[in-house]
Each structure stands twice: as C-alpha cells, then as structure tokens.
Design a protein around this motif. Structure first.
Motif, PDB file in Angstrom:
ATOM      1  N   ALA A 247       2.760  -3.849   7.770  1.00  0.00           N
ATOM      2  CA  ALA A 247       1.243  -2.615   7.529  1.00  0.00           C
ATOM      3  C   ALA A 247       0.660  -2.441   9.226  1.00  0.00           C
TER       4      ALA A 247
ATOM      5  N   ARG B 288       2.086  -4.895   3.132  1.00  0.00           N
ATOM      6  CA  ARG B 288       3.210  -3.781   3.681  1.00  0.00           C
ATOM      7  C   ARG B 288       2.216  -2.078   3.127  1.00  0.00           C
ATOM      8  N   LEU B 289       3.047  -0.654   4.401  1.00  0.00           N
ATOM      9  CA  LEU B 289       2.565  -0.019   3.475  1.00  0.00           C
ATOM     10  C   LEU B 289       3.629   1.187   3.492  1.00  0.00           C
TER      11      LEU B 289
ATOM     12  N   SER C 286      -2.698   8.074  10.087  1.00  0.00           N
ATOM     13  CA  SER C 286      -3.126   7.280  11.063  1.00  0.00           C
ATOM     14  C   SER C 286      -4.685   7.826  12.397  1.00  0.00           C
TER      15      SER C 286
ATOM     16  N   GLY D 148       0.692  -0.917  -0.124  1.00  0.00           N
ATOM     17  CA  GLY D 148      -0.499   0.185   0.060  1.00  0.00           C
ATOM     18  C   GLY D 148       1.221   1.328  -0.172  1.00  0.00           C
TER      19      GLY D 148
ATOM     20  N   GLU E 243       8.365   3.282   6.544  1.00  0.00           N
ATOM     21  CA  GLU E 243       7.503   1.565   5.341  1.00  0.00           C
ATOM     22  C   GLU E 243       8.204   0.973   6.017  1.00  0.00           C
TER      23      GLU E 243
ATOM     24  N   TYR F 256       0.764   1.209  10.437  1.00  0.00           N
ATOM     25  CA  TYR F 256      -0.496   1.611  10.626  1.00  0.00           C
ATOM     26  C   TYR F 256      -1.142   2.048  12.086  1.00  0.00           C
TER      27      TYR F 256
ATOM     28  N   CYS G 255      -2.982  -4.640   2.118  1.00  0.00           N
ATOM     29  CA  CYS G 255      -2.338  -4.746   1.904  1.00  0.00           C
ATOM     30  C   CYS G 255      -1.230  -5.791   3.405  1.00  0.00           C
TER      31      CYS G 255
ATOM     32  N   ALA H  76       0.484   5.529   0.462  1.00  0.00           N
ATOM     33  CA  ALA H  76       0.176   6.453   1.149  1.00  0.00           C
ATOM     34  C   ALA H  76       0.473   7.595   0.983  1.00  0.00           C
TER      35      ALA H  76
ATOM     36  N   LEU I   8      -5.117   5.210   5.187  1.00  0.00           N
ATOM     37  CA  LEU I   8      -4.171   3.604   6.112  1.00  0.00           C
ATOM     38  C   LEU I   8      -5.075   2.816   6.319  1.00  0.00           C
TER      39      LEU I   8
ATOM     40  N   LEU J 141      -5.631   0.937   3.256  1.00  0.00           N
ATOM     41  CA  LEU J 141      -4.775  -0.098   3.555  1.00  0.00           C
ATOM     42  C   LEU J 141      -3.966  -1.023   3.809  1.00  0.00           C
ATOM     43  N   ALA J 142      -4.343  -0.181   4.968  1.00  0.00           N
ATOM     44  CA  ALA J 142      -3.892  -1.755   6.561  1.00  0.00           C
ATOM     45  C   ALA J 142      -4.472  -2.539   6.334  1.00  0.00           C
TER      46      ALA J 142
END
Length: 333
Positions: free
Chosen positions: A241, A226-227, A257, A43, A238, A245, A224, A45, A217, A220-221
């Motif tokens: 996830a 990973r972020l 977040s 993800g 990074e 987050y 996914c 963001a 976020l 994505l958390a």
C-alpha cells in the motif's frame, strides 16, 4: 501478488466480465488476477467506471443475468463461478459477505434492523430466535450502536448508524472475507473516519480478510496492506500500500495519488493536480495501452502495444512501458 498458495483465501484468475452479447458486448472487467491472503487487507482503487464494483459483485456471483463471466474465483480453494446454487447460497454470508455503498438502499425500509441482522443468522446457523437475538445484541455492541436500536427502522437512523448496521450484518455469520464497496460514500468526513477505523479494528480483531473499494487512494493506503489500481477493467498496478501510494510506478497510479492534497504540503494544497479527460467508454476502448490518450509520458508504442504487469520492486508490479526504463517527462504522441 507475493502470497504463498497455501495462504491464499481468495484467488482471482484471468477474470473477465462482459455485459450483453454479440456486437453489443461491453467488457467491464478484462483478465484480472488478484490474490488475498488470510487476514490480509486489499484496497482496490480507480475512477468511476473502471470496473471496481463489477469485480466486487462478481466475487459472490451477484451480477445480473446480462453479465457473462469467465476465469476463476477461488474462495478457500472452491471456484465460486462453478458452484451449484445450494453451495453458493451457503458461501454467501458465511464464507464471504459484502458491505454495499448506500446503506439506505440496501436495508429493507419496512423491517426493524434487528430482524434484518438476525435473518442471515437464522438461515445459515439454523439457531433459535433467542440465540439469534443474543447474537444481534452482540453485533450491535461490536459496531458501537446501542442495543435498543435493534427495534429501530432504517429511516430512524443516521447515515453513519445505518452503515454500522451494514457492517454488523456483514459480520453476522463470521465470514472469512468481507468485501466493502465504498462503505463511506455520502458520509461526512468525521463519520467516514469512524467507519474506517471500525472496519479496520473489527477485521484485525477477528482475523478477517478484507477487500475495500474506494476512489480515495489515501484512505486505502492508510487502511490496507496492499493496493491494486484498476483502469478500464484491468489491474494496471498492485503492490504494498505505501509503495503504490507514495511511489507509484504507473502514471495512472501517480495521478490518483497526486489528486489529493497532502497535509503539510502547501504546494499540493494550493494547486492539487488532477487528471484531464475521462476514462474510456468500455464499448470503445482505445488500442494499445488504454491509458495512453490521457498519459503524460506516453510514447508511440503505447498506442499499439498493450502492457502486461511486470516487476516494479519487491512485491510490486505495474503495466507500463516505462517500468524498468527511464521515464520521459514529455508526451511523445
């Protein structure tokens, strides 16, 4: 990222994208390094203007001629930036495909959706019309649309249905990587949830790697593995996830977040915390850490020294002077 080289499907090395030239050059992406393993979901963001979409388009060299790129984008070991046109054309759709935000603007208004889904199949697989139509029916079923909708024009479909068509097109040539650039923009909450679950399901079933871009976020958390958090054209954090987050190490990651109220947390629902100010103008970036004018824990060094990504935990990195040191709670600038 903690991805073994042999497993990497996508590897971005020191990627920079600048629009214009000379004194009018505007940096949109600045020295980005990213890796995505086969079958992994990453993800991306950040606020509007941080470089997310530019990075996404750069992955398949879809940027306009005014964009100047440097660095490497390795897809399956091949550098997208140095590919000849014929090879690049073959890689698009079959190697990697993209789901754009705003499906109505991406679909051709005067062609039936079945024909639009069939076009890349005919081009890349060099199959027959009847086989392409069979594949279209299969794809429509996969994304939860009635096969009869193949004869519809884009304006005859709802926003959620059009987005499903875009996903079907992205899957048409069995790519190894899908880039989804805010795929639920302008959709209502219920349809957003359906589209996100659909993407997650299809990616898992077909073992496809995913790069998903969003402002949210939390989404994505939930979707996914990973972020990566972008700010002013750079990756500032990074990692896994849930770690990014739930326990972000960079002040910007924590602000993103905290901007979303959490279910069951009455305090965050009644008083959601935002982030004052706006991202910097890319043509006039502040010195030092570009986030320091908005940072609640900035210290004097932040105004003069940029920060590189450093370890902030297992498989987790952040570009902040406070990583590995006690975080001050008052702004010192």
């Amino acid at each position: 990222m903690t991805v073994q080289t042999a497993q990497r499907l996508l590897e971005v090395k020191d990627l920079s994208v600048t629009y214009g030239s000379g004194t009018r050059a505007v940096p949109a992406v600045r020295g980005v390094d990213l890796s995505v393993a086969a079958g992994q979901k990453l993800g991306l963001a950040g606020e509007s203007g941080c470089g997310k979409s530019t990075l996404a388009l750069a992955l398949l060299r879809l940027l306009p001629p005014s964009a100047h790129l440097s660095g490497e984008i390795l897809l399956g070991g091949e550098d997208v930036l140095t590919m000849k046109w014929g090879r690049l054309r073959a890689v698009r759709w079959a190697g990697a495909s993209i789901v754009f935000q705003g499906a109505m603007h991406s679909l051709n208004a005067v062609h039936r959706i079945g024909d639009q889904i069939a076009e890349p199949i005919l081009l890349h697989h060099r199959t027959t019309q009847s086989e392409a139509k069979r594949r279209v029916r299969e794809l429509l079923t996969h994304v939860g649309l009635p096969v009869a909708r193949a004869d519809a024009y884009p304006h005859e479909l709802s926003g959620g249905q059009r987005q499903r068509v875009m996903i079907a097109m992205a899957l048409a040539c069995d790519p190894r990587l899908i880039v989804a650039d805010e795929p639920t923009t302008a959709l209502d909450v219920m349809i957003q949830a359906q589209i996100l679950r659909l993407i997650e399901q299809l990616v898992a079933e077909q073992d496809i790697s995913l790069v998903m871009i969003s402002h949210d976020l939390a989404v994505l958390a939930d979707t996914c593995d990973r972020l990566a958090v972008m700010y002013a054209g750079r990756i500032v954090e990074e990692g896994p996830a849930r770690a990014v987050y739930g326990a972000a190490s960079h002040p910007y990651g924590r602000a993103l977040s905290a901007a979303f109220p959490r279910i069951g947390d009455s305090a965050s629902r009644r008083a959601p915390r935002g982030l004052p100010g706006d991202p910097p103008d890319p043509s006039a970036l502040p010195s030092g850490c570009t986030f320091h004018p908005r940072c609640p824990v900035a210290v004097e060094a932040c105004a003069h020294e940029d920060q590189a990504l450093v370890a902030a935990g297992e498989g987790h990195r952040a570009a902040c002077v406070h990583v590995g040191a006690p975080v001050r709670t008052e702004k010192a600038l």
